[in-house]
Scaffold this motif. Sequence first.
Motif, PDB file in Angstrom:
ATOM      1  N   VAL A  75       0.825  -1.315  -0.028  1.00  0.00           N
ATOM      2  CA  VAL A  75      -0.110   0.019   0.062  1.00  0.00           C
ATOM      3  C   VAL A  75       0.823   1.340   0.202  1.00  0.00           C
ATOM      4  N   GLN A  76       2.079   1.379   0.652  1.00  0.00           N
ATOM      5  CA  GLN A  76       2.838   2.449   0.846  1.00  0.00           C
ATOM      6  C   GLN A  76       3.791   2.633  -0.264  1.00  0.00           C
ATOM      7  N   TYR A  77       3.959   1.469  -0.982  1.00  0.00           N
ATOM      8  CA  TYR A  77       4.647   1.630  -2.396  1.00  0.00           C
ATOM      9  C   TYR A  77       3.673   2.319  -3.228  1.00  0.00           C
ATOM     10  N   TYR A  78       2.832   1.950  -3.598  1.00  0.00           N
ATOM     11  CA  TYR A  78       1.624   2.461  -4.623  1.00  0.00           C
ATOM     12  C   TYR A  78       0.933   3.883  -4.012  1.00  0.00           C
ATOM     13  N   THR A  79       0.789   3.997  -2.711  1.00  0.00           N
ATOM     14  CA  THR A  79       0.101   5.131  -2.161  1.00  0.00           C
ATOM     15  C   THR A  79       0.492   5.680  -0.955  1.00  0.00           C
ATOM     16  N   GLU A  80       0.207   7.133  -0.633  1.00  0.00           N
ATOM     17  CA  GLU A  80       0.135   7.552   0.546  1.00  0.00           C
ATOM     18  C   GLU A  80      -1.010   7.303   1.260  1.00  0.00           C
ATOM     19  N   PRO A  81      -1.033   6.577   2.362  1.00  0.00           N
ATOM     20  CA  PRO A  81      -2.194   6.221   3.083  1.00  0.00           C
ATOM     21  C   PRO A  81      -2.424   7.001   4.411  1.00  0.00           C
ATOM     22  N   ASP A  82      -3.708   7.332   4.780  1.00  0.00           N
ATOM     23  CA  ASP A  82      -3.886   7.798   6.063  1.00  0.00           C
ATOM     24  C   ASP A  82      -5.169   7.542   6.660  1.00  0.00           C
ATOM     25  N   ILE A  83      -5.277   7.380   7.765  1.00  0.00           N
ATOM     26  CA  ILE A  83      -6.595   6.996   8.674  1.00  0.00           C
ATOM     27  C   ILE A  83      -7.605   8.258   8.605  1.00  0.00           C
ATOM     28  N   VAL A  84      -8.541   8.232   8.157  1.00  0.00           N
ATOM     29  CA  VAL A  84      -9.642   9.551   8.231  1.00  0.00           C
ATOM     30  C   VAL A  84     -10.307   9.484   9.768  1.00  0.00           C
ATOM     31  N   MET A  85     -10.772   8.453   9.894  1.00  0.00           N
ATOM     32  CA  MET A  85     -11.668   8.051  11.202  1.00  0.00           C
ATOM     33  C   MET A  85     -12.159   6.833  11.365  1.00  0.00           C
ATOM     34  N   ASP A  86     -12.164   6.545  12.778  1.00  0.00           N
ATOM     35  CA  ASP A  86     -12.722   5.384  13.201  1.00  0.00           C
ATOM     36  C   ASP A  86     -14.229   5.253  13.262  1.00  0.00           C
ATOM     37  N   VAL A  87     -14.812   4.054  12.877  1.00  0.00           N
ATOM     38  CA  VAL A  87     -16.358   4.099  12.887  1.00  0.00           C
ATOM     39  C   VAL A  87     -16.616   2.867  13.853  1.00  0.00           C
ATOM     40  N   PRO A  88     -17.453   3.044  14.711  1.00  0.00           N
ATOM     41  CA  PRO A  88     -17.819   2.112  15.588  1.00  0.00           C
ATOM     42  C   PRO A  88     -18.871   1.199  14.846  1.00  0.00           C
ATOM     43  N   PRO A  89     -19.170   0.052  15.590  1.00  0.00           N
ATOM     44  CA  PRO A  89     -20.136  -1.152  15.326  1.00  0.00           C
ATOM     45  C   PRO A  89     -21.564  -0.388  14.933  1.00  0.00           C
ATOM     46  N   LYS A  90     -21.911   0.548  15.910  1.00  0.00           N
ATOM     47  CA  LYS A  90     -23.221   0.973  15.971  1.00  0.00           C
ATOM     48  C   LYS A  90     -23.536   1.774  14.683  1.00  0.00           C
ATOM     49  N   ALA A  91     -22.575   2.074  13.932  1.00  0.00           N
ATOM     50  CA  ALA A  91     -22.824   2.914  12.692  1.00  0.00           C
ATOM     51  C   ALA A  91     -23.376   2.212  11.789  1.00  0.00           C
ATOM     52  N   PHE A  92     -23.346   0.863  11.557  1.00  0.00           N
ATOM     53  CA  PHE A  92     -24.102  -0.096  10.797  1.00  0.00           C
ATOM     54  C   PHE A  92     -25.189  -0.982  11.163  1.00  0.00           C
ATOM     55  N   LEU A  93     -26.170  -1.457  10.160  1.00  0.00           N
ATOM     56  CA  LEU A  93     -26.735  -2.380  10.375  1.00  0.00           C
ATOM     57  C   LEU A  93     -26.655  -3.519   9.586  1.00  0.00           C
ATOM     58  N   PRO A  94     -26.463  -4.835  10.039  1.00  0.00           N
ATOM     59  CA  PRO A  94     -26.350  -5.016  11.285  1.00  0.00           C
ATOM     60  C   PRO A  94     -24.945  -4.703  11.787  1.00  0.00           C
ATOM     61  N   ALA A  95     -24.828  -4.437  12.997  1.00  0.00           N
ATOM     62  CA  ALA A  95     -23.502  -4.205  13.735  1.00  0.00           C
ATOM     63  C   ALA A  95     -22.597  -5.049  13.501  1.00  0.00           C
ATOM     64  N   PRO A  96     -21.383  -5.007  13.091  1.00  0.00           N
ATOM     65  CA  PRO A  96     -20.452  -5.992  13.114  1.00  0.00           C
ATOM     66  C   PRO A  96     -19.793  -5.976  14.480  1.00  0.00           C
TER      67      PRO A  96
END
Length: 283
Positions: free
Chosen positions: A174-195
């Motif tokens: 991933v770092q060879y091809y791109t410049e990655p950065d984490i934008v945000m964490d997302v909790p399970p409750k943001a989904f249906l069903p919750a993972p």
Amino acid sequence: MLESIIASPEVVHYVCKRFGIHMSKKLGQNFLIKRGVVDEIVHAADLNAGEPVLEIGPGIGTLTQGLAQSGADVTAIELDRRLLEVLDTTLAAYDNVRIIHGDVLKLDVPDIMNHKQFKVVANLPYYITTPIIMSLLESRLPIERMVMMVQREVALRMVAKPGTKDYGALSVAVQYYTEPDIVMDVPPKAFLPAPSVTSAVIRCVLRKEPPVDVVDEKLFFRVVKAGFEQRRKTFSNTMKTTGLSKEEIEMILEKANIDGQRRGETFSLQEFADVANAWHSIK
């Protein structure tokens, strides 16, 4: 319903009930129910009106709606045939959305995107995250950036630095091809069903040139694979999996000025490149 915010518990429940949709564990289906997360993803994609964007796995259109409202030209690839009718309904108000049925790993993506530069946005199923990411990167598609929802532990691996527990072959690729950065964490409750795990949104801006000079890219990734094949062994020992003799390995490491008693997980991209280039020079 068409003008409602799809990424909400009420609308997702309504749509699933109306169309008799049962989320498929096999396909890793978890639908977003937080509009704020959709807005953050769209913002991270930095979309302009009329700009081509490829969405992988639109589901019932929760994220697709946000992409469409940005004015971008959205092409969404959905594997689950059951959801095509749903998407035709939930996204009927948007004439800048095109839905294609199929597997992104098997479709001719450049042709679908009219051989133009595009961006990728996706809420990726956990079970197939890495194959999709690597396929997009290794195919050398004209992608400007990728903004993806992935399992948090995968996001941490993608941005990991040498010597850390999360650092591995995926980190290097991933770092060879791109410049990655984490934008945000997302909790399970943001989904249906919750993972059962926390997710993260990661942004990968494609590099115009790799960060290291590599003479033979296939050889480079062969060295990387060997370096992480048996993490607890020294690099000299893991290199034996490539079929090289002990003498050849010693010659390569000497030429690359690398201590073979180190473990591969401590190597920087530059050091992996030095080994690959040294190997190439003695062939």
